[in-house]
Motif scaffolding. Structure first.
Motif, PDB file in Angstrom:
ATOM      1  N   SER A 238       0.838  -1.211   0.000  1.00  0.00           N
ATOM      2  CA  SER A 238       0.000   0.000   0.000  1.00  0.00           C
ATOM      3  C   SER A 238       0.869   1.255   0.000  1.00  0.00           C
ATOM      4  O   SER A 238       1.791   1.391   0.786  1.00  0.00           O
ATOM      5  N   SER A 239       0.540   2.188  -0.905  1.00  0.00           N
ATOM      6  CA  SER A 239       1.315   3.445  -1.017  1.00  0.00           C
ATOM      7  C   SER A 239       0.652   4.567  -0.213  1.00  0.00           C
ATOM      8  O   SER A 239       1.237   5.604   0.035  1.00  0.00           O
ATOM      9  N   GLY A 240      -0.646   4.360   0.128  1.00  0.00           N
ATOM     10  CA  GLY A 240      -1.390   5.401   0.832  1.00  0.00           C
ATOM     11  C   GLY A 240      -2.196   6.303  -0.095  1.00  0.00           C
ATOM     12  O   GLY A 240      -3.020   7.102   0.353  1.00  0.00           O
TER      13      GLY A 240
ATOM     14  N   GLY B  35     -11.954   3.465   6.420  1.00  0.00           N
ATOM     15  CA  GLY B  35     -10.792   2.600   6.653  1.00  0.00           C
ATOM     16  C   GLY B  35     -10.143   2.200   5.339  1.00  0.00           C
ATOM     17  O   GLY B  35     -10.445   1.143   4.803  1.00  0.00           O
TER      18      GLY B  35
ATOM     19  N   ALA C  62      -6.832   2.004   4.995  1.00  0.00           N
ATOM     20  CA  ALA C  62      -5.481   1.471   5.278  1.00  0.00           C
ATOM     21  C   ALA C  62      -5.446  -0.041   5.045  1.00  0.00           C
ATOM     22  O   ALA C  62      -6.439  -0.740   5.242  1.00  0.00           O
TER      23      ALA C  62
ATOM     24  N   LYS D 215     -17.786  -8.637   4.314  1.00  0.00           N
ATOM     25  CA  LYS D 215     -17.168  -7.646   5.220  1.00  0.00           C
ATOM     26  C   LYS D 215     -18.200  -6.627   5.693  1.00  0.00           C
ATOM     27  O   LYS D 215     -18.176  -6.161   6.818  1.00  0.00           O
TER      28      LYS D 215
ATOM     29  N   ASN E 140     -12.038  -3.324  -3.901  1.00  0.00           N
ATOM     30  CA  ASN E 140     -11.169  -3.186  -5.062  1.00  0.00           C
ATOM     31  C   ASN E 140     -10.357  -4.469  -5.267  1.00  0.00           C
ATOM     32  O   ASN E 140      -9.916  -5.084  -4.301  1.00  0.00           O
TER      33      ASN E 140
ATOM     34  N   GLY F 206      -0.720   0.885  -4.894  1.00  0.00           N
ATOM     35  CA  GLY F 206       0.343   1.636  -5.565  1.00  0.00           C
ATOM     36  C   GLY F 206      -0.054   2.358  -6.833  1.00  0.00           C
ATOM     37  O   GLY F 206       0.600   3.311  -7.233  1.00  0.00           O
TER      38      GLY F 206
ATOM     39  N   LYS G 194      -7.305   8.002  -8.699  1.00  0.00           N
ATOM     40  CA  LYS G 194      -7.766   7.840  -7.317  1.00  0.00           C
ATOM     41  C   LYS G 194      -8.395   9.125  -6.771  1.00  0.00           C
ATOM     42  O   LYS G 194      -9.300   9.043  -5.933  1.00  0.00           O
TER      43      LYS G 194
HETATM   44  O1  PMT Z   1      -2.700   2.647  -0.602  1.00  0.00           O
HETATM   45  P1  PMT Z   1      -2.826   2.426  -2.066  1.00  0.00           P
HETATM   46  O2  PMT Z   1      -1.525   2.026  -2.696  1.00  0.00           O
HETATM   47  O3  PMT Z   1      -3.497   3.560  -2.779  1.00  0.00           O
HETATM   48  O4  PMT Z   1      -3.774   1.122  -2.264  1.00  0.00           O
HETATM   49  C1  PMT Z   1      -5.111   1.302  -1.894  1.00  0.00           C
HETATM   50  C2  PMT Z   1      -5.612   0.041  -1.157  1.00  0.00           C
HETATM   51  C3  PMT Z   1      -5.588  -1.133  -2.124  1.00  0.00           C
HETATM   52  C4  PMT Z   1      -4.737  -0.247   0.026  1.00  0.00           C
HETATM   53  C5  PMT Z   1      -7.043   0.358  -0.697  1.00  0.00           C
HETATM   54  O5  PMT Z   1      -7.845   0.661  -1.816  1.00  0.00           O
HETATM   55  C6  PMT Z   1      -7.627  -0.802   0.060  1.00  0.00           C
HETATM   56  O6  PMT Z   1      -8.166  -1.742  -0.499  1.00  0.00           O
HETATM   57  N1  PMT Z   1      -7.473  -0.726   1.405  1.00  0.00           N
HETATM   58  C7  PMT Z   1      -7.913  -1.817   2.284  1.00  0.00           C
HETATM   59  C8  PMT Z   1      -6.889  -2.884   2.250  1.00  0.00           C
HETATM   60  C9  PMT Z   1      -7.236  -3.942   3.268  1.00  0.00           C
HETATM   61  O7  PMT Z   1      -6.597  -4.156   4.245  1.00  0.00           O
HETATM   62  O8  PMT Z   1      -8.355  -4.542   2.952  1.00  0.00           O
HETATM   63  P2  PMT Z   1      -8.892  -5.855   3.833  1.00  0.00           P
HETATM   64  O9  PMT Z   1      -9.928  -6.509   3.016  1.00  0.00           O
HETATM   65  O10 PMT Z   1      -7.705  -6.674   4.318  1.00  0.00           O
HETATM   66  O11 PMT Z   1      -9.505  -5.089   5.140  1.00  0.00           O
HETATM   67  C10 PMT Z   1     -10.883  -4.817   5.170  1.00  0.00           C
HETATM   68  C11 PMT Z   1     -11.136  -3.543   5.951  1.00  0.00           C
HETATM   69  O12 PMT Z   1     -10.807  -3.735   7.325  1.00  0.00           O
HETATM   70  C12 PMT Z   1     -10.332  -2.357   5.470  1.00  0.00           C
HETATM   71  O13 PMT Z   1     -11.156  -1.201   5.595  1.00  0.00           O
HETATM   72  C13 PMT Z   1      -9.176  -2.281   6.461  1.00  0.00           C
HETATM   73  O14 PMT Z   1      -8.716  -0.941   6.625  1.00  0.00           O
HETATM   74  C14 PMT Z   1      -9.837  -2.792   7.727  1.00  0.00           C
HETATM   75  N2  PMT Z   1      -8.936  -3.474   8.652  1.00  0.00           N
HETATM   76  C15 PMT Z   1      -8.353  -4.640   8.297  1.00  0.00           C
HETATM   77  C16 PMT Z   1      -7.532  -5.287   9.205  1.00  0.00           C
HETATM   78  C17 PMT Z   1      -7.340  -4.719  10.495  1.00  0.00           C
HETATM   79  N3  PMT Z   1      -6.570  -5.318  11.405  1.00  0.00           N
HETATM   80  N4  PMT Z   1      -7.961  -3.557  10.824  1.00  0.00           N
HETATM   81  C18 PMT Z   1      -8.751  -2.927   9.917  1.00  0.00           C
HETATM   82  O15 PMT Z   1      -9.285  -1.859  10.201  1.00  0.00           O
END
Ligand code: PMT
Length: 416
Positions: A218-220, A279, A281, A347, A359, A369, A390
Motif C-alpha cells: 500500500s502506497s497510501g 478505513g 489502510a 465484510k 477493489n 500503488g 484515485k
Molecule cells: O494505498 P494504495 O496504494 O493507494 O492502495 C489502496 C488500497 C488497495 C490499500 C485500498 O484501496 C484498500 O483496499 N485498502 C484496504 C486494504 C485492506 O486491508 O483490505 P482488507 O480486506 O484486508 O480489510 C478490510 C477492511 O478492514 C479495510 O477497511 C481495512 O482498513 C480494515 N482493517 C483490516 C484489518 C485490520 N486489522 N484492521 C482494519 O481496520
C-alpha cells in the motif's frame, strides 16, 4: 439554474486566474467570464508572453479589476500587486499552463506575475495544462506536473483532439466549462463542512526484529486522496497513516504510525465525536508473536515465524458503535484478489459497516500503488462501479457517502 450552472456556483469566492503564454490564452477569457457569471470575483495575473496572445485590457474588462503583468510597475505594485492577489484568492487557477510555466512553477521561480502569485497563495491551486502533444508526452513535463500534484496541486485536463498546430492528440486546454466546473468543485461544494472525518491509509509495518518487518505494497494514495477530498469539501479531517512516501495532504491533520496496534490506539484516541470513518489502510491482520530486540542471526536451516492477530480497527468500531442512534458512518475497504463482491458483502456484514469499497488487488491499474483504481461500492441496498484516477474515485466515494451521512447525522443547521 441549470445543473451546469449549479455546479459552477462561485458566490462569495475569488478566483485568481494566472494566464500563461499559449495560443489557448483566449479561452481563459471564457473561463473568467464563467466565474463572473457564477457570481464569483476574478482577478487576473498574466505572464509577459500571455499578453502577446490576449491583451490585459480584455481581462480587465471581464474582471472589472486591474490586471497584474509587470511586477516592476510601481503604480500597480503599490496599489494592486501579486501579494494583494494572493491575499484575496480562494482558488488560484493557472490556465493555460504551458510547459515552460509548469516548469517554472515546479522550480518555485518568482520571475513574473503568475509565478510570484503562485509562491504567495495559501489557497488550493488548479492547473489547466495546454501544449503540443509531443511536448505533453515529454518526461520532463510529466515529471514537473507530477511534482506539483505531489504538493497537493490539482489538475484539470488536458483534453485530446485537434491542436492549433494541426497535430491531433492530448494537450488541448480543457474546455472552459470543464475548467470552471473543476474550479467550482474545488471551491463550491463545501458539503462536508462541520463534519469530523477520520481516515486510515497506507500499510502497517509489523516488526520481526529491528531490521525486518511484515508489510504490504500500500502506497497510501487512495486514503490520502479521500482525506484531501473530504478536507476540500469542508470537513475537519484526521488522517491516521502508516508509513508512506506521500506528503501530508493540505488541510488535513496527519498522524503517522507504524504498526496495526499503534494505528488502533490512535484511531481510538481521535474517534470520539467523528461523523465518518473511512478505513482505507491496508492494516496487517497478523504480526509476529514476538519481535526480537536484536537482528535475528541467520541460522543453517529454516526458521518458523509464529504470527498472532492484530486488532481489527474497523470491526472494533463496528462492534462498539454500529446500530447506535448517532453512530458515525463506517466505510470499509475490501482488498480482494477474487470473488470481490461476495467478499465485500461478507465484510459489510461481518464488520458492521455502512458501506464497503471493494477493489481488486494484485493486478495493474487498480489497488496497491497505482494512480488509478477500479472499485465497486457495496451497501446493503446497492452496488455501483467506478474507475479512474484515485482523486476522482475519492470524489465519487464521498459523493456516495454523503446521503448516508446526512440521513444518519442530520446537520444542526442547513448549509447556507
Ligand atoms: O494505498 P494504495 O496504494 O493507494 O492502495 C489502496 C488500497 C488497495 C490499500 C485500498 O484501496 C484498500 O483496499 N485498502 C484496504 C486494504 C485492506 O486491508 O483490505 P482488507 O480486506 O484486508 O480489510 C478490510 C477492511 O478492514 C479495510 O477497511 C481495512 O482498513 C480494515 N482493517 C483490516 C484489518 C485490520 N486489522 N484492521 C482494519 O481496520
Amino acid at each position: 439554474m441549470s445543473d451546469t450552472m449549479r455546479r459552477m456556483d462561485f458566490a462569495n469566492r475569488t478566483v485568481v486566474l494566472g494566464v500563461g503564454g499559449g495560443i489557448a490564452a483566449y479561452k481563459a477569457c471564457e473561463v473568467a467570464r464563467l466565474v463572473v457569471k457564477g457570481r464569483g470575483k476574478v482577478r487576473v495575473a498574466m505572464t509577459r508572453a500571455a499578453t502577446r496572445f490576449v491583451g490585459p485590457l480584455t481581462f480587465q474588462a471581464i474582471s472589472g479589476a486591474p490586471v497584474v503583468v509587470d511586477l516592476l510597475d510601481e503604480q500597480t505594485e503599490r496599489s494592486y500587486g501579486h501579494l494583494q492577489l494572493a491575499r484575496e484568492a480562494d482558488l488560484f487557477l493557472v490556465a493555460p499552463a504551458t510547459a515552460d510555466l509548469i516548469a517554472r512553477l515546479r522550480a518555485g521561480m518568482g520571475d513574473d506575475a503568475v509565478t510570484t502569485t503562485a509562491l504567495a497563495v495559501t489557497c488550493p491551486i488548479l492547473v489547466a495544462p495546454a501544449m503540443n502533444t509531443r511536448m505533453w508526452k515529454n518526461p520532463a513535463v510529466q515529471e514537473n506536473l507530477a511534482a506539483l500534484v505531489a504538493r497537493g496541486w490539482h489538475v484539470v485536463g488536458p483534453g485530446a483532439g485537434e491542436l492549433a498546430d494541426g497535430d491531433v492528440g492530448e494537450g488541448r486546454l480543457a474546455d472552459p466549462d470543464e475548467i470552471a466546473t473543476a474550479a467550482s468543485r474545488l471551491l463550491g461544494n463545501l458539503d462536508l463542512s462541520g463534519r469530523r472525518v477520520v481516515v486510515t491509509a497506507g500499510p502497517t509495518r509489523e516488526p520481526i526484529d529491528p531490521v525486518r518487518f511484515i508489510s504490504n505494497p500500500s502506497s497510501g494514495k487512495m486514503g490520502y486522496a479521500l482525506a484531501a477530498v473530504a478536507a476540500r469539501r469542508g470537513a475537519e479531517v484526521v488522517l491516521v497513516s502508516g508509513p508512506t512516501a506521500l506528503p501530508d495532504p493540505s488541510g488535513v491533520r496527519t498522524l503517522r504510525v507504524e504498526t496495526a496496534e499503534e494505528m488502533a490506539r490512535v484511531v481510538d484516541d481521535v474517534a470520539p465525536g467523528m461523523d465518518l470513518f473511512i478505513g482505507a489502510a491496508a492494516v496487517s491482520d497478523y504480526r509476529p508473536a514476538s519481535s526480537a530486540p536484536h537482528k535475528v542471526k541467520k541460522g543453517p536451516g529454516d526458521e518458523t515465524l509464529k504470527l498472532t492477530r492484530t486488532p481489527d480497527i474497523l470491526a472494533g468500531l463496528g462492534s462498539r458503535l454500529a446500530g447506535k442512534p448517532d453512530a458515525p458512518v463506517l466505510v470499509g475497504f475490501a482488498a480482494e484478489t477474487e470473488e470481490v463482491i461476495t467478499r465485500a458483502r461478507e465484510k459489510l456484514k461481518g464488520k458492521r459497516c455502512d458501506l464497503v469499497v471493494a477493489n481488486k488487488v494484485g493486478g495493474s491499474g487498480s489497488g496497491f500503488g497505482s494512480d488509478t483504481n477500479r472499485v465497486a461500492l457495496v451497501s446493503s441496498t446497492e452496488l455501483a462501479e467506478i474507475e479512474g484516477p484515485k482523486e476522482r474515485v475519492a470524489e465519487a466515494i464521498v459523493d456516495w457517502i454523503l446521503p448516508v451521512l446526512d440521513a444518519r447525522r442530520p446537520r444542526a443547521k442547513p448549509l447556507k
